[in-house]
Scaffold this motif. Structure first.
Motif: not given
Ligand code: SAH
Length: 352
Positions: A49-50, A86-89, A144-147, A321-322
């Protein structure tokens, strides 16, 4: 924890007892098992994911949150993430916000115990929720909601010669397969699709729309905004977009429930309408390329490259890519549902 073998047995038993089950129930059961059992992200996982592609993604979202928070002129907010993976964002966003002197309370809505553990390593100060109902009620929520919305259960309807039917999943003793339901479902499909040709498919995610509307109501009452980024379309008649991913390759949706990541395109028109019904102002949707471009991803990529000359090539590749059209730039979109009393969000109009 339920294994894929146990899930298969449960689904076969259910279908034998009651007949075919809705695609949405199959998707919910499959993703529930899938996310509960492993970490699906990254090179070794099923998809990327991004936020896993580059730290720039989470950092720009952190700046987006800090900017809106500052201009809203409120003292405290809760930063909420739906399905943080994974908590990355969140980790990248919080670091960027801290550099701007902003430290929010952090709330994660996450159902997977495996992913909660990973999130705890990255963002130990977070507070976890099983569902949105328990989110704080006493301060603005910037969400925030990504994917996230693409992984919620989707209902599908199929046009048959006898009219629209819900699309169900049956089992013939050997394999799962899609089959039209027996009950008429014409009233579940938008009017303009009533005369669609036989075989047409309409899909909708009531689960996602209910969440969007409920959160729009909450931010209307408490202040705040919801930023959703996902892949999708703005067209009701997009047809069957349900897909299964395994080890970065497409798999069959109806084989191996629980083993593949099942997602469908997000209908941004419907998401915006749900937000409006909940009383929010809708900004966007715009392409991910426009959103990140307006927030300054090109400058951020250049600065990162100067700081880490040894990683310049990797940073350049992640940037492309982004934002590139043939990569994630166009298929992915961003939309914001904003509290009516709050200022315009950045990233949705040219120049800011
Ligand atoms: N936002 C992350 C992960 C996307 S995958 C990223 O961009 O990398 C989808 C995420 O939503 C996972 O964390 C998954 O466990 C979570 N999820 C799926 N269905 C959910 C539900 N019904 N409630 C809460 N979280 C859910």
């Amino acid at each position: 924890m339920e294994t894929t073998e146990e899930l298969r047995e449960t689904l076969i038993r259910k279908i034998a007892e009651r007949g075919p089950i809705p695609v949405a129930d199959y998707m919910a059961a499959s993703n529930g098992c899938y996310y509960a059992s492993h970490d699906p992200f990254g090179v070794k996982g099923d998809f990327i994911t991004a936020p896993e592609i580059s730290q720039m993604f989470g950092e720009l979202i952190g700046i987006w949150v800090a900017d809106l928070w500052t201009r809203a002129g409120v003292e405290r907010i809760a930063l909420v993430e739906l399905g943080p993976g994974r908590g990355t964002l969140a980790a990248d966003a919080l670091r960027a916000m801290a550099a701007l002197g902003r430290t929010p309370d952090v709330h994660f809505v996450e159902t997977s115990p495996v992913l909660r553990k990973l999130q705890q390593e990255r963002v130990p100060q977070a507070c976890w929720h099983d569902a949105i109902e328990t989110l704080p009620t006493d301060r603005p929520l910037v969400i925030v909601a990504n994917e996230f919305f693409d992984a919620l259960p989707y209902r599908q309807y199929i046009k048959t010669y006898g009219g629209w039917r819900e699309r169900m999943v049956g089992h013939d003793g050997e394999a799962f397969f899609p089959v039209p339901g027996t009950e008429p479902a014409d009233s579940c499909v938008p009017d303009h699709l009533h005369d669609a040709v036989a075989g047409s498919i309409y899909e909708t995610s009531p689960a996602g729309l209910v969440i969007a509307k409920a959160l729009a109501k909450r931010i209307g009452r408490q202040g705040g905004a919801l930023l959703a980024i996902d892949y999708g379309h703005e067209d009701y008649a997009a047809g069957d977009t349900l897909q299964a991913l395994n080890a970065h390759a497409y798999a069959d949706v109806f084989s191996n429930p629980g083993a593949n990541d099942l997602t469908a395109h997000v209908d941004f028109t419907a998401l915006g309408q749900a937000g409006k019904l909940g009383g929010a102002r809708v900004e966007g949707p715009v392409s991910q390329s426009f959103f990140l471009g307006t927030l300054g991803i090109a400058a951020r990529a250049a600065a990162l490259g100067r700081h880490h000359p040894d990683r310049a090539e990797e940073i350049g590749a992640a940037y492309h890519r982004l934002v590139d059209e043939e990569e994630m730039g166009t298929l992915f979109r961003a939309i914001a549902l904003v509290s009516p009393g709050w200022p315009k969000a950045a990233g949705f109009q040219p120049g800011g």
